[in-house]
Design a protein around this motif. Structure first.
Motif, PDB file in Angstrom:
ATOM      1  N   GLU A 555       0.727  -1.409   0.273  1.00 60.65           N
ATOM      2  CA  GLU A 555       0.384   0.244   0.361  1.00 60.65           C
ATOM      3  C   GLU A 555       0.689   0.980   0.182  1.00 60.65           C
ATOM      4  N   PRO A 556      -0.010   2.567  -0.004  1.00 66.12           N
ATOM      5  CA  PRO A 556       1.075   3.566  -0.708  1.00 66.12           C
ATOM      6  C   PRO A 556       1.236   4.398   0.859  1.00 66.12           C
ATOM      7  N   THR A 557       2.656   4.919   0.829  1.00 66.55           N
ATOM      8  CA  THR A 557       3.239   5.206   2.073  1.00 66.55           C
ATOM      9  C   THR A 557       2.898   6.696   2.604  1.00 66.55           C
ATOM     10  N   GLU A 558       3.738   7.260   3.682  1.00 69.18           N
ATOM     11  CA  GLU A 558       3.678   8.667   4.027  1.00 69.18           C
ATOM     12  C   GLU A 558       3.246   9.541   2.920  1.00 69.18           C
ATOM     13  N   GLU A 559       5.351   8.856   2.797  1.00 74.11           N
ATOM     14  CA  GLU A 559       6.250   9.893   2.219  1.00 74.11           C
ATOM     15  C   GLU A 559       5.740  10.046   0.719  1.00 74.11           C
ATOM     16  N   ASP A 560       4.631   8.165  -0.235  1.00 77.29           N
ATOM     17  CA  ASP A 560       4.108   8.693  -1.272  1.00 77.29           C
ATOM     18  C   ASP A 560       3.500   9.289  -1.438  1.00 77.29           C
ATOM     19  N   LYS A 561       2.266   9.852   0.506  1.00 77.89           N
ATOM     20  CA  LYS A 561       0.901  10.736   0.274  1.00 77.89           C
ATOM     21  C   LYS A 561       1.894  12.280  -0.145  1.00 77.89           C
ATOM     22  N   ALA A 562       2.517  11.774   0.580  1.00 75.76           N
ATOM     23  CA  ALA A 562       3.020  13.663   0.477  1.00 75.76           C
ATOM     24  C   ALA A 562       3.440  14.732  -0.986  1.00 75.76           C
ATOM     25  N   ASN A 563       3.224  13.448  -1.927  1.00 72.68           N
ATOM     26  CA  ASN A 563       3.453  14.030  -3.272  1.00 72.68           C
ATOM     27  C   ASN A 563       2.125  13.968  -3.952  1.00 72.68           C
ATOM     28  N   TRP A 564       1.353  13.419  -3.608  1.00 70.51           N
ATOM     29  CA  TRP A 564      -0.038  13.842  -4.171  1.00 70.51           C
ATOM     30  C   TRP A 564      -1.149  15.115  -4.754  1.00 70.51           C
ATOM     31  N   ASP A 565      -0.794  15.836  -4.240  1.00 70.04           N
ATOM     32  CA  ASP A 565      -1.349  17.125  -4.211  1.00 70.04           C
ATOM     33  C   ASP A 565      -0.255  17.471  -5.507  1.00 70.04           C
ATOM     34  N   GLU A 566       0.266  17.322  -5.478  1.00 63.64           N
ATOM     35  CA  GLU A 566       0.953  18.392  -7.016  1.00 63.64           C
ATOM     36  C   GLU A 566       0.943  17.101  -8.167  1.00 63.64           C
ATOM     37  N   GLU A 567       0.944  16.205  -8.183  1.00 64.48           N
ATOM     38  CA  GLU A 567       0.624  15.443  -8.634  1.00 64.48           C
ATOM     39  C   GLU A 567      -0.665  14.902  -9.381  1.00 64.48           C
ATOM     40  N   GLY A 568      -1.558  15.513  -8.206  1.00 62.98           N
ATOM     41  CA  GLY A 568      -3.117  15.066  -8.586  1.00 62.98           C
ATOM     42  C   GLY A 568      -3.115  16.389  -9.877  1.00 62.98           C
ATOM     43  N   LYS A 569      -3.009  17.316  -9.973  1.00 63.48           N
ATOM     44  CA  LYS A 569      -2.478  18.512 -10.282  1.00 63.48           C
ATOM     45  C   LYS A 569      -2.891  17.653 -12.075  1.00 63.48           C
ATOM     46  N   ARG A 570      -1.560  18.032 -11.967  1.00 64.60           N
ATOM     47  CA  ARG A 570      -0.887  16.981 -13.073  1.00 64.60           C
ATOM     48  C   ARG A 570      -1.639  15.915 -14.025  1.00 64.60           C
ATOM     49  N   LEU A 571      -2.110  14.831 -12.814  1.00 65.89           N
ATOM     50  CA  LEU A 571      -3.308  13.556 -13.226  1.00 65.89           C
ATOM     51  C   LEU A 571      -4.418  14.595 -13.747  1.00 65.89           C
ATOM     52  N   ARG A 572      -4.968  15.026 -13.204  1.00 65.61           N
ATOM     53  CA  ARG A 572      -6.104  15.909 -14.020  1.00 65.61           C
ATOM     54  C   ARG A 572      -5.982  16.966 -15.275  1.00 65.61           C
ATOM     55  N   GLU A 573      -4.790  17.821 -15.179  1.00 66.90           N
ATOM     56  CA  GLU A 573      -5.275  18.411 -16.184  1.00 66.90           C
ATOM     57  C   GLU A 573      -4.282  16.713 -17.623  1.00 66.90           C
ATOM     58  N   GLN A 574      -3.978  16.042 -17.339  1.00 69.18           N
ATOM     59  CA  GLN A 574      -3.672  14.971 -18.659  1.00 69.18           C
ATOM     60  C   GLN A 574      -5.205  14.289 -18.823  1.00 69.18           C
ATOM     61  N   ARG A 575      -6.025  14.050 -17.410  1.00 70.25           N
ATOM     62  CA  ARG A 575      -7.751  13.619 -18.375  1.00 70.25           C
ATOM     63  C   ARG A 575      -7.975  14.628 -18.455  1.00 70.25           C
ATOM     64  N   THR A 576      -8.380  15.833 -18.320  1.00 73.55           N
ATOM     65  CA  THR A 576      -9.216  16.808 -19.047  1.00 73.55           C
ATOM     66  C   THR A 576      -8.647  17.008 -20.641  1.00 73.55           C
ATOM     67  N   GLN A 577      -7.410  16.941 -20.999  1.00 72.89           N
ATOM     68  CA  GLN A 577      -6.614  16.773 -22.410  1.00 72.89           C
ATOM     69  C   GLN A 577      -7.568  15.852 -22.957  1.00 72.89           C
ATOM     70  N   MET A 578      -7.068  14.462 -22.333  1.00 70.25           N
ATOM     71  CA  MET A 578      -7.603  13.573 -22.934  1.00 70.25           C
ATOM     72  C   MET A 578      -9.195  13.281 -23.047  1.00 70.25           C
ATOM     73  N   ALA A 579      -9.426  13.870 -22.546  1.00 72.30           N
ATOM     74  CA  ALA A 579     -11.308  14.006 -22.867  1.00 72.30           C
ATOM     75  C   ALA A 579     -11.384  14.960 -23.919  1.00 72.30           C
ATOM     76  N   GLN A 580     -10.543  16.242 -23.687  1.00 69.01           N
ATOM     77  CA  GLN A 580     -11.107  17.183 -24.986  1.00 69.01           C
ATOM     78  C   GLN A 580     -10.826  16.749 -26.760  1.00 69.01           C
ATOM     79  N   MET A 581      -9.465  15.693 -26.354  1.00 63.65           N
ATOM     80  CA  MET A 581      -9.063  15.138 -27.347  1.00 63.65           C
ATOM     81  C   MET A 581     -10.056  14.147 -27.714  1.00 63.65           C
TER      82      MET A 581
END
Length: 650
Positions: A555-581
């Motif tokens: 399972e994800p560690t606390e160290e993994d979760k510490a980067n989720w805010d920034e990584e979540g933003k990138r994922l949202r942008e990628q998902r949005t671009q793919m959906a737009q395409m």
């Protein structure tokens, strides 16, 4: 519709550039640059013109993308390859977008147009601040320019941007739970066992015979070549210092003192190696050490970038291992081949090659080239693509040597003059001469029957019917076996060896393990499933069918979760671009299917031919756009000139 469907990716890339806000640079490229016939209509789609200059620019962009080095295709070649037709097809789609946007009557204020013009990155510093003087200098340099097409292009771009923002708005709805699930998957490491399902294929005698009869050349044995060669070393000879050390050591000087004084090793310690025994796989430059008796000193031994000198002080048998051990010391002296000497040896090899070509043989050349008299001609027989080794040639040098000899055989076969090539190896230059070639024969079926049978099996495994059979068998195995071990036991002839992966995440690839499953498919299959359960079937990139079982989940560690805010933003942008395409792709296909068979549109083939460079009297590949055209569209008139834009504030 076929061209649209066959080129969706190219179309989407084009649309994102063509219908977005135009990028502005110094010397804005609007107008009829490069199209000397004047800007005329190339096509009209439901009242929306497609201009020849616009087609020219897009076609030129396609040409630049296809340019490799100095090789650049002509517009005519792009037409013959179908690229020009695809570009025009994309522009028709863009015209449909413009037509839909124009129905809305959206007005773009002049002040917004000028704001967009000033917003170009060319007029800003590295921090993004607007530089009025730079903008004003550019405006002044455009004196006499007709600004109408510039304003019009920006107005259309802004209007389309607003329109497309509305069209694609639903694609912006990316659910938080989807992002959270993806973050968890990307931080969760798993391991799986996997089992490839391969139903047995037993070729019949008739199938084997047919495969052999239809592909006999595939089973021809490789040709065997015999070549003569001379070898010129690129390694240095022992230096005067090395020879002097050997002489002094053999004369009785203290070897440890010589090592401390002359060895180029970082750790000297009198060159002490302690007690050493020969290893099962020993380095070549250490082997002479184990041929020495007590009190003996070796000749200089060539090693990496220099020479070793060994002395054995004592010899004993190890009571525990039974191995012979030597109490030894060594001295290492770095000796490099000078650049001048290296150049001289390369020039010697080239001179031998040239003289051999002139005299039609290596032996004669050695007697004519200065400095080659001490070289010997050696022979290597049986050179073949099926044998990695070549007599007298270092294994690392064999591929290059073999390629040179095979190329010479090709020249001889086509009755060209032999070139006596110089082959550069790791530590040696070879000048080669092809002596003879024994062409490979096609063996009888009995000799290659197993190989032919394997080829039949592979062809059958590439058929869709086999893949369907494998998938059906995998489903049956899932029903009859609770574990992969049980599956292997019950279906030994239809399954491969069970293997286990290293730990991986959803963002990883498994190619290094020769496993070509998509990790996203694996994660989807194991979601909510316990360890050990047989899951699948999954299909890999090559069409193979697999069953899998989860063996470990981290399972994800606390160290993994510490980067989720920034990584979540990138994922949202990628998902949005793919959906737009995807939404843009679907919307364009909808527009074309709805509109192009009911509106009036046509292409002026004479203008098209003029742009791509097809003469009126020339037979050429027809333009293929597989949608029925409707004749009769009228050309539009030219717009009046507009005034120069206002300058930026100083």
């Amino acid at each position: 519709m076929h061209i649209f469907r066959d080129h969706k990716r190219a179309l989407l890339v084009f649309m994102f550039f063509a219908i977005g806000v135009p990028m502005l640079f110094f010397g804005i490229p609007w107008g009829d640059q490069g199209f000397n016939a004047g800007d005329v209509e190339l096509a009209r789609v439901g009242g929306v013109p497609v201009m020849a200059s616009e087609f020219y620019r897009n076609l030129d962009a396609a040409r630049q993308r296809m340019t490799r080095g100095d090789e650049s295709p002509t517009f005519k070649e792009l037409h013959e390859q179908g690229v020009a037709g695809n570009v025009l097809d994309e522009m028709i789609s863009s015209a449909l977008i413009r037509r839909e946007e124009q129905k809305r009557g959206f007005r773009v204020d002049r002040s917004l147009v000028e704001e967009r013009l000033r917003d170009d990155a060319s007029f800003k510093d590295d921090a993004g601040n607007f530089i009025p003087s730079r903008y004003n200098a550019w405006v002044s340099a455009q004196e006499g320019r007709d600004w109408t097409p510039i304003y019009k292009s920006i107005q259309e771009g802004v209007a389309r941007e607003v329109y497309m923002t509305t069209v694609l708005a639903p694609a912006n709805r990316v659910l938080d739970r989807e992002i959270e699930r993806e973050l968890i998957d990307r931080s969760t490491k798993i391991q799986i066992e996997y089992l490839k399902v391969e139903p047995a294929v037993t070729p019949t005698d008739e199938e084997i015979q047919q495969e052999y009869d239809e592909n006999k050349e595939a089973y021809r044995k490789p040709a065997k070549h015999t070549a003569d060669y001379v070898a010129i070393s690129l390694l240095p000879e022992p230096s005067e210092e090395v020879l002097d050390i050997v002489s002094r050591a053999r004369a009785g000087e203290d070897f440890a003192a010589l090592a401390d004084a002359h060895s180029d090793l970082i750790t000297k310690n009198g060159g002490d190696l302690d007690w050493v025994a020969e290893r099962e796989v020993e380095l070549d430059y250490r082997k002479p050490l184990f041929a020495l008796g007590a009190g003996e000193i070796s000749d200089p031994v060539r090693g990496p970038n220099g020479f070793y000198i060994y002395k054995v002080e004592d010899v004993r048998e190890n009571e525990d291992t039974g191995q012979t051990e030597r109490k030894a010391r060594h001295i290492y002296v770095q000796v490099d081949l000078s650049e001048e000497e290296r150049t001289a040896r390369i020039e010697l090899a080239q001179a031998i090659s040239a003289k051999a070509a002139e005299l039609k043989g290596l032996p004669a050349a050695l007697g004519e080239v200065e400095g080659a008299g001490n070289l010997a001609v050696r022979r290597a027989a049986g050179i073949s693509t099926s044998d990695p080794e070549i007599e007298g040639v270092a294994l690392a040098d064999a591929p290059a040597f073999r390629s040179a000899v095979v190329a010479e055989a090709g020249r001889k076969k086509s009755e060209e003059a032999l070139t006596y090539p110089v082959v550069t190896g790791k530590d040696t230059l070879y000048v080669a001469e092809l002596v003879s070639t024994e062409e490979g024969i096609i063996p009888e079926l009995a000799e290659v029957r197993d190989q032919v049978a394997d080829d039949v099996r592979q062809k059958k495994k590439n058929e869709e019917a086999y893949r369907e059979e494998a998938a059906a068998l995998a489903e049956r195995i899932k029903v009859e076996a609770a574990t992969l071990d049980e599956a292997k036991a019950k279906f030994p002839d239809a399954t491969a060896e069970i293997k286990e992966t290293r730990p991986f995440t959803k963002a990883d690839f498994l190619f290094q393990e020769q496993l070509y499953l998509q990790t996203s498919d694996v994660y989807a299959a194991i979601e909510g499933k316990p360890e050990g359960q047989v899951l699948g079937p999954l299909t890999d990139f090559l069409g193979g069918t697999y069953l899998i079982a989860l063996t470990n989940r981290q399972e994800p560690t606390e160290e993994d979760k510490a980067n989720w805010d920034e990584e979540g933003k990138r994922l949202r942008e990628q998902r949005t671009q793919m959906a737009q395409m995807q939404m843009l792709q679907d919307y364009l296909e909808f527009l074309r299917e709805r509109e192009l068979n009911r509106i009036k549109w046509d292409i002026n083939i004479n203008v098209y031919n003029s742009v791509v460079g097809i003469r009126p009297d020339e037979a050429a590949t027809p333009l293929e756009i597989e949608i029925p055209a409707v004749e009769g569209a009228e050309s539009s008139g030219a717009d009046a000139a507009a005034e120069t834009p206002a300058e930026g504030e100083s």
